[in-house]
Motif scaffolding. Structure first.
Motif, PDB file in Angstrom:
ATOM      1  N   ILE A  55      54.223  48.478  52.002  1.00  0.00           N
ATOM      2  CA  ILE A  55      53.524  47.980  50.812  1.00  0.00           C
ATOM      3  C   ILE A  55      54.572  47.463  49.841  1.00  0.00           C
ATOM      4  CG2 ILE A  55      52.015  48.527  48.860  1.00  0.00           C
ATOM      5  CD1 ILE A  55      50.840  50.816  50.546  1.00  0.00           C
ATOM      6  N   TYR A  56      54.398  46.191  49.443  1.00  0.00           N
ATOM      7  CA  TYR A  56      55.335  45.534  48.524  1.00  0.00           C
ATOM      8  C   TYR A  56      54.533  44.924  47.387  1.00  0.00           C
ATOM      9  CZ  TYR A  56      58.748  42.002  46.927  1.00  0.00           C
ATOM     10  OH  TYR A  56      59.583  41.211  46.187  1.00  0.00           O
ATOM     11  N   ASP A  57      54.797  45.373  46.161  1.00  0.00           N
ATOM     12  CA  ASP A  57      54.168  44.797  44.965  1.00  0.00           C
ATOM     13  C   ASP A  57      55.122  43.747  44.411  1.00  0.00           C
ATOM     14  OD1 ASP A  57      51.929  46.374  45.150  1.00  0.00           O
ATOM     15  OD2 ASP A  57      52.607  47.853  43.705  1.00  0.00           O
ATOM     16  N   ALA A  58      54.699  42.478  44.455  1.00  0.00           N
ATOM     17  CA  ALA A  58      55.570  41.374  44.071  1.00  0.00           C
ATOM     18  C   ALA A  58      55.158  40.779  42.736  1.00  0.00           C
ATOM     19  CB  ALA A  58      55.517  40.286  45.141  1.00  0.00           C
ATOM     20  N   VAL A  59      56.151  40.270  42.008  1.00  0.00           N
ATOM     21  CA  VAL A  59      55.931  39.527  40.762  1.00  0.00           C
ATOM     22  C   VAL A  59      56.720  38.225  40.892  1.00  0.00           C
ATOM     23  CG1 VAL A  59      56.231  39.476  38.263  1.00  0.00           C
ATOM     24  CG2 VAL A  59      55.624  41.626  39.401  1.00  0.00           C
ATOM     25  N   LEU A  60      56.005  37.108  40.714  1.00  0.00           N
ATOM     26  CA  LEU A  60      56.610  35.792  40.851  1.00  0.00           C
ATOM     27  C   LEU A  60      56.644  35.091  39.506  1.00  0.00           C
ATOM     28  CD1 LEU A  60      57.737  33.648  42.825  1.00  0.00           C
ATOM     29  CD2 LEU A  60      55.391  32.842  43.111  1.00  0.00           C
ATOM     30  N   GLN A  97      57.987  44.839  62.632  1.00  0.00           N
ATOM     31  CA  GLN A  97      56.812  43.963  62.724  1.00  0.00           C
ATOM     32  C   GLN A  97      56.040  43.937  61.406  1.00  0.00           C
ATOM     33  OE1 GLN A  97      54.143  44.931  65.994  1.00  0.00           O
ATOM     34  NE2 GLN A  97      52.518  43.653  65.157  1.00  0.00           N
ATOM     35  N   ALA A  98      55.823  45.096  60.809  1.00  0.00           N
ATOM     36  CA  ALA A  98      55.089  45.168  59.538  1.00  0.00           C
ATOM     37  C   ALA A  98      55.863  44.475  58.417  1.00  0.00           C
ATOM     38  CB  ALA A  98      54.804  46.627  59.173  1.00  0.00           C
ATOM     39  N   ALA A  99      57.183  44.669  58.372  1.00  0.00           N
ATOM     40  CA  ALA A  99      58.006  44.017  57.347  1.00  0.00           C
ATOM     41  C   ALA A  99      57.971  42.504  57.504  1.00  0.00           C
ATOM     42  CB  ALA A  99      59.442  44.535  57.424  1.00  0.00           C
ATOM     43  N   ASN A 100      58.019  42.006  58.734  1.00  0.00           N
ATOM     44  CA  ASN A 100      57.934  40.567  58.974  1.00  0.00           C
ATOM     45  C   ASN A 100      56.571  40.017  58.566  1.00  0.00           C
ATOM     46  OD1 ASN A 100      60.171  38.905  60.503  1.00  0.00           O
ATOM     47  ND2 ASN A 100      60.365  41.029  61.182  1.00  0.00           N
ATOM     48  N   GLN A 101      55.517  40.772  58.817  1.00  0.00           N
ATOM     49  CA  GLN A 101      54.174  40.334  58.416  1.00  0.00           C
ATOM     50  C   GLN A 101      54.087  40.183  56.893  1.00  0.00           C
ATOM     51  OE1 GLN A 101      50.911  42.632  60.061  1.00  0.00           O
ATOM     52  NE2 GLN A 101      49.563  42.035  58.380  1.00  0.00           N
ATOM     53  N   VAL A 102      54.597  41.174  56.177  1.00  0.00           N
ATOM     54  CA  VAL A 102      54.605  41.111  54.711  1.00  0.00           C
ATOM     55  C   VAL A 102      55.457  39.933  54.245  1.00  0.00           C
ATOM     56  CG1 VAL A 102      55.420  42.283  52.622  1.00  0.00           C
ATOM     57  CG2 VAL A 102      54.042  43.532  54.295  1.00  0.00           C
ATOM     58  N   ALA A 103      56.629  39.757  54.850  1.00  0.00           N
ATOM     59  CA  ALA A 103      57.520  38.663  54.455  1.00  0.00           C
ATOM     60  C   ALA A 103      56.854  37.306  54.678  1.00  0.00           C
ATOM     61  CB  ALA A 103      58.842  38.756  55.222  1.00  0.00           C
ATOM     62  N   MET A 104      56.128  37.145  55.766  1.00  0.00           N
ATOM     63  CA  MET A 104      55.433  35.874  56.019  1.00  0.00           C
ATOM     64  C   MET A 104      54.341  35.615  54.997  1.00  0.00           C
ATOM     65  SD  MET A 104      55.325  35.345  60.122  1.00  0.00           S
ATOM     66  CE  MET A 104      55.348  36.975  60.784  1.00  0.00           C
ATOM     67  N   GLU A 105      53.610  36.658  54.633  1.00  0.00           N
ATOM     68  CA  GLU A 105      52.563  36.501  53.611  1.00  0.00           C
ATOM     69  C   GLU A 105      53.165  36.159  52.264  1.00  0.00           C
ATOM     70  OE1 GLU A 105      50.135  40.019  53.681  1.00  0.00           O
ATOM     71  OE2 GLU A 105      49.538  39.690  55.780  1.00  0.00           O
ATOM     72  N   VAL A 106      54.295  36.782  51.931  1.00  0.00           N
ATOM     73  CA  VAL A 106      54.983  36.467  50.657  1.00  0.00           C
ATOM     74  C   VAL A 106      55.469  35.020  50.684  1.00  0.00           C
ATOM     75  CG1 VAL A 106      56.993  36.985  49.219  1.00  0.00           C
ATOM     76  CG2 VAL A 106      55.646  38.856  50.166  1.00  0.00           C
ATOM     77  N   SER A 107      56.027  34.572  51.796  1.00  0.00           N
ATOM     78  CA  SER A 107      56.535  33.200  51.876  1.00  0.00           C
ATOM     79  C   SER A 107      55.408  32.194  51.760  1.00  0.00           C
ATOM     80  CB  SER A 107      57.316  32.980  53.176  1.00  0.00           C
ATOM     81  OG  SER A 107      56.462  32.957  54.301  1.00  0.00           O
ATOM     82  N   ASP A 108      54.235  32.497  52.313  1.00  0.00           N
ATOM     83  CA  ASP A 108      53.080  31.605  52.156  1.00  0.00           C
ATOM     84  C   ASP A 108      52.656  31.538  50.690  1.00  0.00           C
ATOM     85  OD1 ASP A 108      53.099  31.143  54.867  1.00  0.00           O
ATOM     86  OD2 ASP A 108      51.447  32.525  55.320  1.00  0.00           O
ATOM     87  N   TRP A 109      52.705  32.659  50.009  1.00  0.00           N
ATOM     88  CA  TRP A 109      52.354  32.716  48.578  1.00  0.00           C
ATOM     89  C   TRP A 109      53.334  31.913  47.742  1.00  0.00           C
ATOM     90  CZ3 TRP A 109      54.175  36.807  44.802  1.00  0.00           C
ATOM     91  CH2 TRP A 109      53.410  36.831  43.634  1.00  0.00           C
ATOM     92  N   ILE A 110      54.627  32.058  48.038  1.00  0.00           N
ATOM     93  CA  ILE A 110      55.655  31.337  47.295  1.00  0.00           C
ATOM     94  C   ILE A 110      55.572  29.831  47.587  1.00  0.00           C
ATOM     95  CG2 ILE A 110      58.151  30.892  47.216  1.00  0.00           C
ATOM     96  CD1 ILE A 110      58.584  33.854  47.459  1.00  0.00           C
ATOM     97  N   GLY A 111      55.261  29.497  48.837  1.00  0.00           N
ATOM     98  CA  GLY A 111      55.262  28.089  49.251  1.00  0.00           C
ATOM     99  C   GLY A 111      54.201  27.231  48.620  1.00  0.00           C
ATOM    100  N   ARG A 112      53.213  27.824  47.986  1.00  0.00           N
ATOM    101  CA  ARG A 112      52.129  27.040  47.361  1.00  0.00           C
ATOM    102  C   ARG A 112      52.616  26.237  46.201  1.00  0.00           C
ATOM    103  NH1 ARG A 112      47.810  31.351  46.200  1.00  0.00           N
ATOM    104  NH2 ARG A 112      48.239  32.683  47.908  1.00  0.00           N
TER     105      ARG A 112
END
Length: 194
Positions: free
Chosen positions: A142-147, A179-194
């Protein structure tokens, strides 16, 4: 005098076998690797506004160690036997996140120590979970991110991934956490990429 010294040394010898200076290091240390690493290529010019600065996530005390936490119950935490990280998990996760974000978004990811360059995006956050949930037989990240985007209000979002494990041991937990860390990282990158 030498007889007395010899007697002291002989008495201390059996104690030397009992003394331990820390825990036994496991045969292998755990690390994280990106499933989509950055590929080598030509240098490119980058606009600072398109660059991303990713901070090391904050962690609760249970994650401020090289040991892998196990949620044994709602209120009980233990540590996984014979499992150790190669470096603190927040550093491993930040580096994995940087690799995935750079690969998937095409943005330059600046090291947190590169303060002389002002990035257009700044990602901070905290790891709330990064270990094994024993009752569920699954690892949880679980990663709580602030952009912070230049000229925009702050955005926050929680990212969570859970991967089942077949056994509650280091050999099963390590690839599941990766695997779980990579899944979170991919979701974060999709969020940032918008």
């Amino acid at each position: 005098m030498t007889l007395r010294l010899a007697a002291l040394l002989a008495a201390a010898l059996p104690l030397a076998a009992c003394v331990s200076f820390g825990e036994k290091t496991p045969d292998q240390l755990m690390t994280l690797t990106a499933t989509t690493p950055v590929t080598a290529g030509a240098a490119q010019a980058i606009e600072p506004a398109k660059a991303v600065q990713i901070a090391f996530p904050t962690v609760p005390q249970t994650l401020a160690t090289l040991r892998v936490p196990v949620q044994a119950s709602d209120t009980g935490i233990a540590y996984l036997k014979d499992a150790r990280w190669a470096e603190p998990p927040n550093r491993l996760f930040r580096n994995l996140l940087a690799e995935v974000v750079a690969q998937r978004t095409g943005r330059a990811v600046l090291d947190p120590r590169q303060f002389s360059v002002s990035a257009g995006l700044r990602l901070t956050g905290g790891m709330k979970a990064f270990g094994l949930n024993a009752p569920a037989s699954a690892v949880v990240v679980i990663y709580d991110a602030v952009l912070a985007r230049e000229g925009s209000p702050l955005q926050s979002r929680r990212f969570e991934a859970s991967v089942p494990v077949g056994a509650l041991d280091a050999a099963s937990v390590a690839p599941a956490l990766n695997q779980a860390a990579n899944q979170v990282a991919m979701e974060v990158s999709d969020w940032i990429g918008r």
